[in-house]
Design a protein around this motif. Structure first.
Motif: not given
Length: 225
Positions: A98-110, A112-122, A184-188
């Motif tokens: 009902g409130s799934h994560t939506v990838v912001p318009d204009g944010l590339s798949r690559a 998204v990968v970088q954002e996820l990678a930065k979050a993991l060490p934290e 990231a697949l179809k903005s999800r």
């Protein structure tokens, strides 16, 4: 995105349909999800198999939508008889139903990968373990995660891995290897989570290869170039 929770909740799948592909809808979007050769998806319609979906829907309800549960086709009967599983996979749609994560318009798949990678060490494993155990204690289990890390990443996806020690209420303990592919697949954001009893580093390598293959086939099928 609360990534500590997202990484943690993919571990809650301790607990036949089409063998290698299935188009499923989540958040109103159709995803053409693929599985490795030799794997079959459990059915939400089968009298015994649907119980596993009901359990996962309940455990994941605050953080993910359950798209598909699968295991080796030769082991499907294990899901129907209650015997322990040796290997399995689960597709999740990131974010609370009902409130799934939506990838912001204009944010590339690559990106998204970088954002996820930065979050993991934290991530703080003590906090993650606490959050996971709140969900599993009602089933008489205690999970202890260790060695969580990024295994690989490229312009399309990120792959994380961890070892999980599972202590049951009867005193038994086992170790699981878990590899998660983030895409990231179809903005999800979807994750494919692969599990197996941990033996050594080769177990993780096997799960990584299996996850990458299915994830990239799903990308090509869902968003053909």
């Amino acid at each position: 995105m609360r990534l500590s929770v997202l990484f943690a909740l993919v571990l809650l799948t301790s607990l036949a349909g089409v063998a290698n592909a299935e188009v499923l809808k989540g958040d109103g979007i159709a995803f053409d999800l693929r599985l490795p050769d030799g794997f079959c998806a459990l059915s939400r319609e089968h009298e015994q198999e649907k119980k596993h979906y009901a359990l996962q829907d309940q455990m994941q309800r605050d953080h993910n939508g359950v798209l598909m549960i699968a295991l080796p086709c030769q082991d499907v009967n294990l899901a129907r008889t209650g015997k322990p599983w040796k290997e399995w996979m689960i597709w999740l749609l990131n974010g609370k139903p009902g409130s799934h994560t939506v990838v912001p318009d204009g944010l590339s798949r690559a990106a998204v990968v970088q954002e996820l990678a930065k979050a993991l060490p934290e991530l703080r494993l003590d906090q993650v373990n606490s959050e996971v155990n709140k969900k599993t204690s009602e089933r008489g289990l205690t999970l202890q995660m260790r060695n969580m890390s990024v295994l690989e990443k490229d312009v399309d996806a990120l792959y994380s891995g961890q070892i999980v020690s599972v202590a049951a209420g009867d005193g038994g303990t086992r170790e699981l290897a878990v590899v998660t592919g983030w895409l990231a697949l179809k903005s999800r954001i979807v994750t494919l989570n692969a599990y197996a009893h941990y033996k050594d580093a080769e177990t993780v390598k096997m799960l990584l290869s299996r996850t990458k293959d299915a994830l990239m086939k799903s990308l090509a099928a869902t968003e053909p170039q």
